[in-house]
Scaffold this motif. Structure first.
Motif, PDB file in Angstrom:
ATOM      1  N   CYS A   1       0.823  -1.216   0.000  1.00 34.70           N
ATOM      2  CA  CYS A   1       0.000   0.000   0.000  1.00 34.70           C
ATOM      3  C   CYS A   1       0.854   1.263   0.000  1.00 34.70           C
ATOM      4  O   CYS A   1       0.601   2.191  -0.775  1.00 34.70           O
ATOM      5  CB  CYS A   1      -0.958  -0.023   1.182  1.00 34.70           C
ATOM      6  SG  CYS A   1      -2.226  -1.299   1.045  1.00 34.70           S
TER       7      CYS A   1
ATOM      8  N   CYS B   1       1.279   3.948  -3.199  1.00 39.50           N
ATOM      9  CA  CYS B   1       0.975   5.378  -3.027  1.00 39.50           C
ATOM     10  C   CYS B   1       2.160   6.226  -3.480  1.00 39.50           C
ATOM     11  O   CYS B   1       1.990   7.170  -4.259  1.00 39.50           O
ATOM     12  CB  CYS B   1       0.631   5.676  -1.571  1.00 39.50           C
ATOM     13  SG  CYS B   1      -0.988   5.059  -1.057  1.00 39.50           S
TER      14      CYS B   1
ATOM     15  N   LEU C   1       1.862  10.129  -4.824  1.00 41.74           N
ATOM     16  CA  LEU C   1       1.210  10.637  -3.627  1.00 41.74           C
ATOM     17  C   LEU C   1       2.218  10.666  -2.478  1.00 41.74           C
ATOM     18  O   LEU C   1       3.297  10.088  -2.585  1.00 41.74           O
ATOM     19  CB  LEU C   1      -0.015   9.781  -3.280  1.00 41.74           C
ATOM     20  CG  LEU C   1      -1.108   9.781  -4.349  1.00 41.74           C
ATOM     21  CD1 LEU C   1      -2.190   8.757  -4.023  1.00 41.74           C
ATOM     22  CD2 LEU C   1      -1.710  11.169  -4.509  1.00 41.74           C
TER      23      LEU C   1
ATOM     24  N   PRO D   1       2.891   9.675   1.306  1.00 39.50           N
ATOM     25  CA  PRO D   1       2.569   9.041   2.584  1.00 39.50           C
ATOM     26  C   PRO D   1       3.172   9.827   3.754  1.00 39.50           C
ATOM     27  O   PRO D   1       4.355  10.169   3.739  1.00 39.50           O
ATOM     28  CB  PRO D   1       3.208   7.655   2.486  1.00 39.50           C
ATOM     29  CG  PRO D   1       3.366   7.413   1.023  1.00 39.50           C
ATOM     30  CD  PRO D   1       3.636   8.766   0.422  1.00 39.50           C
TER      31      PRO D   1
ATOM     32  N   LEU E   1      -2.160  10.108   3.836  1.00 40.51           N
ATOM     33  CA  LEU E   1      -1.480  10.811   2.752  1.00 40.51           C
ATOM     34  C   LEU E   1      -1.608  12.314   2.945  1.00 40.51           C
ATOM     35  O   LEU E   1      -2.614  12.779   3.489  1.00 40.51           O
ATOM     36  CB  LEU E   1      -2.116  10.439   1.409  1.00 40.51           C
ATOM     37  CG  LEU E   1      -2.128   8.963   1.033  1.00 40.51           C
ATOM     38  CD1 LEU E   1      -3.042   8.723  -0.164  1.00 40.51           C
ATOM     39  CD2 LEU E   1      -0.716   8.478   0.772  1.00 40.51           C
TER      40      LEU E   1
ATOM     41  N   LEU F   1      -5.539   6.084   2.188  1.00 40.68           N
ATOM     42  CA  LEU F   1      -5.888   4.762   1.674  1.00 40.68           C
ATOM     43  C   LEU F   1      -6.259   3.935   2.901  1.00 40.68           C
ATOM     44  O   LEU F   1      -5.548   3.989   3.905  1.00 40.68           O
ATOM     45  CB  LEU F   1      -4.698   4.126   0.949  1.00 40.68           C
ATOM     46  CG  LEU F   1      -4.852   2.684   0.476  1.00 40.68           C
ATOM     47  CD1 LEU F   1      -3.969   2.424  -0.737  1.00 40.68           C
ATOM     48  CD2 LEU F   1      -4.531   1.656   1.551  1.00 40.68           C
TER      49      LEU F   1
ATOM     50  N   VAL G   1      -9.649   4.508  -1.458  1.00 43.06           N
ATOM     51  CA  VAL G   1      -8.592   5.480  -1.761  1.00 43.06           C
ATOM     52  C   VAL G   1      -9.296   6.813  -1.946  1.00 43.06           C
ATOM     53  O   VAL G   1     -10.159   6.949  -2.824  1.00 43.06           O
ATOM     54  CB  VAL G   1      -7.794   5.106  -3.028  1.00 43.06           C
ATOM     55  CG1 VAL G   1      -6.761   6.181  -3.333  1.00 43.06           C
ATOM     56  CG2 VAL G   1      -7.127   3.741  -2.870  1.00 43.06           C
TER      57      VAL G   1
ATOM     58  N   ARG H   1      -3.725   9.897  -9.990  1.00 40.01           N
ATOM     59  CA  ARG H   1      -2.847   9.248  -9.015  1.00 40.01           C
ATOM     60  C   ARG H   1      -3.651   8.266  -8.166  1.00 40.01           C
ATOM     61  O   ARG H   1      -3.216   7.143  -7.902  1.00 40.01           O
ATOM     62  CB  ARG H   1      -2.156  10.296  -8.149  1.00 40.01           C
ATOM     63  CG  ARG H   1      -1.143  11.127  -8.890  1.00 40.01           C
ATOM     64  CD  ARG H   1      -0.605  12.278  -8.013  1.00 40.01           C
ATOM     65  NE  ARG H   1       0.290  13.131  -8.770  1.00 40.01           N
ATOM     66  CZ  ARG H   1      -0.097  14.150  -9.520  1.00 40.01           C
ATOM     67  NH1 ARG H   1      -1.372  14.463  -9.615  1.00 40.01           N
ATOM     68  NH2 ARG H   1       0.782  14.865 -10.186  1.00 40.01           N
ATOM     69  N   ALA H   2      -4.838   8.687  -7.737  1.00 40.76           N
ATOM     70  CA  ALA H   2      -5.703   7.800  -6.954  1.00 40.76           C
ATOM     71  C   ALA H   2      -6.105   6.580  -7.779  1.00 40.76           C
ATOM     72  O   ALA H   2      -6.081   5.448  -7.285  1.00 40.76           O
ATOM     73  CB  ALA H   2      -6.942   8.555  -6.488  1.00 40.76           C
TER      74      ALA H   2
ATOM     75  N   VAL I   1      -3.178   4.069  -7.947  1.00 41.35           N
ATOM     76  CA  VAL I   1      -3.026   3.289  -6.712  1.00 41.35           C
ATOM     77  C   VAL I   1      -4.124   2.231  -6.631  1.00 41.35           C
ATOM     78  O   VAL I   1      -3.850   1.051  -6.381  1.00 41.35           O
ATOM     79  CB  VAL I   1      -3.085   4.200  -5.462  1.00 41.35           C
ATOM     80  CG1 VAL I   1      -3.183   3.380  -4.184  1.00 41.35           C
ATOM     81  CG2 VAL I   1      -1.905   5.141  -5.421  1.00 41.35           C
TER      82      VAL I   1
END
Length: 128
Positions: free
Chosen positions: A30, A34, A39, A41, A65, A70, A85, A97-98, A101
């Motif tokens: 995960c 990301c 993205l 984290p 994020l 997520l 997400v 981007r979402a 992922v």
């Protein structure tokens, strides 16, 4: 607050079993996905459930994020997973981007069946 929330109920996942029962393996997937999507984290918390005999059971986890989060929860007994997400689109549009992922995690989990939803969050107010 405008953003995109991707939601999935995944059934009978055909991934390697450790992805559903090992906190470290699921967290790594995960967080890495990301980051790979561009993205940011800020932290992660994943919890390992155990059976009464001490064997690993399901996992629940969240990656916080800068763009939002997520969240994932596994039920290895049935091979089921829920995945969310959510990204806000305040300073830039993070929708693709979402989606990246979301797609990559689904590809890793290999569900035999799924119910996926895209939810547009917030509303755009017309200038007065």
């Amino acid at each position: 607050m405008n953003g995109l929330h991707l939601i999935a109920d995944l059934y009978r996942c055909q991934c390697p079993p450790d992805l559903l029962i090992d906190r470290d393996v699921l967290e790594t997937l995960c967080v890495d996905e990301c980051r790979g999507a561009g993205l940011t984290p800020l932290g992660a918390y994943f919890y390992q459930f155990l059976h009464d005999d001490g064997q690993k059971a399901g996992v629940t986890g969240t990656v916080v994020l800068a763009e939002s989060h997520l969240a994932i929860h596994t039920w290895p007994e049935s091979g089921d997973v829920t995945l969310d997400v959510y990204v806000c689109n305040f300073s830039r549009d993070n929708s693709e981007r979402a989606r990246q992922v979301f797609s990559r995690v689904l590809d890793a989990l290999k569900p035999q069946d799924s119910a996926c939803h895209d939810v547009i969050r917030g509303k755009i107010l017309a200038e007065a």
